[in-house]
Write a protein that holds these residues in place. Structure first.
Motif, PDB file in Angstrom:
ATOM      1  N   LEU A 177      34.342  45.427  49.714  1.00  0.00           N
ATOM      2  CA  LEU A 177      35.103  44.986  50.422  1.00  0.00           C
ATOM      3  C   LEU A 177      35.355  45.149  52.277  1.00  0.00           C
ATOM      4  O   LEU A 177      34.953  44.405  52.656  1.00  0.00           O
ATOM      5  CB  LEU A 177      36.579  45.466  50.047  1.00  0.00           C
ATOM      6  N   ILE A 178      34.752  46.631  51.973  1.00  0.00           N
ATOM      7  CA  ILE A 178      35.042  46.694  53.422  1.00  0.00           C
ATOM      8  C   ILE A 178      33.881  45.843  54.738  1.00  0.00           C
ATOM      9  O   ILE A 178      33.247  45.296  55.551  1.00  0.00           O
ATOM     10  CB  ILE A 178      34.946  48.788  54.379  1.00  0.00           C
ATOM     11  N   PHE A 235      31.920  42.885  53.504  1.00  0.00           N
ATOM     12  CA  PHE A 235      32.006  42.036  53.303  1.00  0.00           C
ATOM     13  C   PHE A 235      33.405  41.494  54.716  1.00  0.00           C
ATOM     14  O   PHE A 235      33.297  40.651  55.441  1.00  0.00           O
ATOM     15  CB  PHE A 235      33.298  41.234  52.315  1.00  0.00           C
ATOM     16  N   THR A 236      34.231  42.527  55.018  1.00  0.00           N
ATOM     17  CA  THR A 236      35.636  42.178  55.355  1.00  0.00           C
ATOM     18  C   THR A 236      34.780  41.800  57.087  1.00  0.00           C
ATOM     19  O   THR A 236      35.088  41.254  57.791  1.00  0.00           O
ATOM     20  CB  THR A 236      36.232  42.972  55.638  1.00  0.00           C
ATOM     21  N   LEU A 237      33.821  43.058  57.565  1.00  0.00           N
ATOM     22  CA  LEU A 237      33.154  43.710  58.773  1.00  0.00           C
ATOM     23  C   LEU A 237      32.256  42.223  58.955  1.00  0.00           C
ATOM     24  O   LEU A 237      32.360  41.518  60.330  1.00  0.00           O
ATOM     25  CB  LEU A 237      33.195  45.166  58.546  1.00  0.00           C
ATOM     26  N   ASP A 284      32.563  39.860  57.556  1.00  0.00           N
ATOM     27  CA  ASP A 284      33.423  37.853  57.842  1.00  0.00           C
ATOM     28  C   ASP A 284      34.115  38.590  59.226  1.00  0.00           C
ATOM     29  O   ASP A 284      33.560  37.471  60.795  1.00  0.00           O
ATOM     30  CB  ASP A 284      34.214  37.680  57.028  1.00  0.00           C
ATOM     31  N   ALA A 285      34.244  39.328  59.872  1.00  0.00           N
ATOM     32  CA  ALA A 285      35.173  40.467  61.444  1.00  0.00           C
ATOM     33  C   ALA A 285      33.585  39.756  62.368  1.00  0.00           C
ATOM     34  O   ALA A 285      33.853  39.041  63.048  1.00  0.00           O
ATOM     35  CB  ALA A 285      35.916  41.395  61.291  1.00  0.00           C
TER      36      ALA A 285
END
Length: 466
Positions: A36-37, A39-41, A43-44
């Motif tokens: 999750l971390i 994918f979040t990074l 996308d950011a």
């Protein structure tokens, strides 16, 4: 009083362990949280690259607009632009300008037709893309298009040049090859997921080491309980964390109380036996007693001895007793070898050195002593003792080469009310005591014909599972 049923543990479940549950939960947390971390990074970073691309193309738009002029409804552009990539053929950075050509009616809708009126030298040799974005005057639009079979990003801005003869609207398009931006994203993804994977492994190892260290007192607690069960120690140590100290203290208190109670109980029964035997001996020594009275007094003596042995059995507290069978068997065989010298018997034994009986030594000696004594009385030349431990099941086999036990007696020998001394000589003596002791330990006794020696075979099994 109704006795409680014996508890037999079922097949353990892999997740029926605190250690397994904690490890699985920690691994699941890592396997869920870290991706999750990631994918979040990711996308950011994509959003950041997109914003940077917009800013870059916006700067190109204003640099081109700065040199764009309109005279007499004619677009005037310099031969060379300040950004050199616009001057190199198929450099990956292109500039196009389109103007409205007229209105087009389609499906009762009126739309403007646009035509390309200028392009940078870098666009030479490339077909004009269809459906270029055409934002309203003063508006801009960021999109993706395919140009020459490759993915590109396009930034379009519509403006209007005011002249004496009217306005001259144009839309300026800046197109850039997306490969540079995608390369940045790919490199970031590769670095990101490599470090995240390494971090996941390090976190998993750290979690595992932390859990093993945290649960180490429980492993020690389990080992000490096994030592108590096997008779290696009588109490638990108190060197535990605060949460386990109370449990260890209560268990030690329970063990001490049970040991003292059993000791007092046995002493009381022993005193009772002595106090009863003296009056019975006096009665039995009286002259003039008929044979019936003498026989009844003898029966009372025998019944007292039988019931005392049964009451003194430690089977109810055998969970924390552990006796090695090898020394007891060696002692019994040496003793019986001295008793049965004529005719000389051959006593063979095969005893597992690690075999442990979870019970009282006196009870075990009583069972083995009675069965071995019966076998020696019935045997002609040979008696064989075999003891093995397999899958937490203790198996004791005693065989002889005597006449054996008939099938009729085999079926009656366990019946309630059957007198042990009514069996054939060599197999009935002491069987009532053996049977009661085995019942108290939930042991099983099977009587059959010995395939090796041809006589009787007594096979006892005890469930040794904790």
């Amino acid at each position: 009083m109704k006795s409680l049923p014996a508890m037999t543990p079922g097949k353990p479940s892999p997740l029926n362990s605190l250690k397994a549950r904690l490890i699985v939960s920690a691994l699941l947390l890592i396997l869920i949280l870290m991706p999750l971390i990631g994918f979040t990074l990711n996308d950011a970073f994509k959003q950041q690259v997109k914003t940077a691309a917009k800013s870059e193309l916006s700067a190109y738009i204003y640099s081109v607009l700065a040199v764009t002029e309109v005279e007499n409804n004619q677009l005037q552009m310099p031969e060379l632009l300040l950004e050199n990539q616009f001057n190199v053929i198929q450099s990956g950075l292109y500039a196009l300008i389109s103007t409205p050509e007229g209105d087009k009616t389609s499906s009762n809708k009126v739309t403007k037709e646009w035509k390309q009126v200028w392009h940078s030298d870098s666009f030479l040799g490339i077909d004009e893309p269809a459906n270029l974005p055409q934002p309203a005057i003063g508006q801009r639009e960021f999109a993706q298009i395919t140009l020459a079979g490759k993915a590109h990003i396009i930034y379009s801005l519509s403006v209007s040049f005011e002249q004496e003869g009217g306005s001259f609207p144009i839309t300026l398009h800046i197109i850039k090859d997306q490969a540079d931006f995608q390369l940045q994203i790919d490199k970031f993804n590769q670095t990101l997921w490599s470090w995240l994977l390494l971090l996941m492994v390090l976190l998993a190892l750290a979690q595992l080491a932390w859990l093993l260290w945290t649960l180490k007192p429980l492993a020690k607690f389990k080992q000490e309980l096994q030592d108590v069960e096997n008779g290696k120690t009588m109490q638990l140590s108190t060197d535990y964390p605060n949460e386990l100290q109370a449990v260890a203290y209560q268990l030690n208190t329970l063990l001490i109380t049970e040991q003292n109670q059993r000791k007092r109980y046995r002493n009381a029964l022993s005193d009772l036996a002595h106090s009863l035997k003296t009056p019975l001996a006096v009665i039995q020594s009286q002259k003039g007693l008929d044979s019936t009275s003498v026989e009844q007094v003898s029966n009372i003596n025998r019944i007292i001895g039988h019931q005392l042995k049964r009451a003194q059995s430690a089977a109810g507290s055998s969970w924390h007793l552990g006796v090695k069978l090898a020394p007891i068997c060696d002692k019994l065989i040496r003793t019986l070898g001295k008793i049965y010298r004529e005719p000389e018997l051959k006593l063979n034994s095969n005893v597992d050195k690690d075999a442990i009986f979870r019970g009282d030594e006196a009870d075990l000696t009583e069972v083995l002593g009675n069965l071995l004594d019966n076998a020696c009385k019935a045997a002609k030349e040979q008696v064989m003792l075999d003891i093995s431990l397999s899958h937490q099941e203790l198996s004791i086999s005693i065989e002889d080469d005597g006449p054996g036990v008939s099938e009729e007696l085999q079926s009656k020998i366990f019946e309630r009310g059957t007198r042990a001394d009514s069996y054939e000589q060599g197999h009935g003596i002491g069987l009532a005591i053996v049977r009661d002791l085995l019942d108290s330990y939930n042991g099983k006794l099977v009587i059959s014909r010995s395939k090796t020696l041809g006589g009787a075979r007594f096979c006892i099994t005890f469930n040794q599972k904790s």
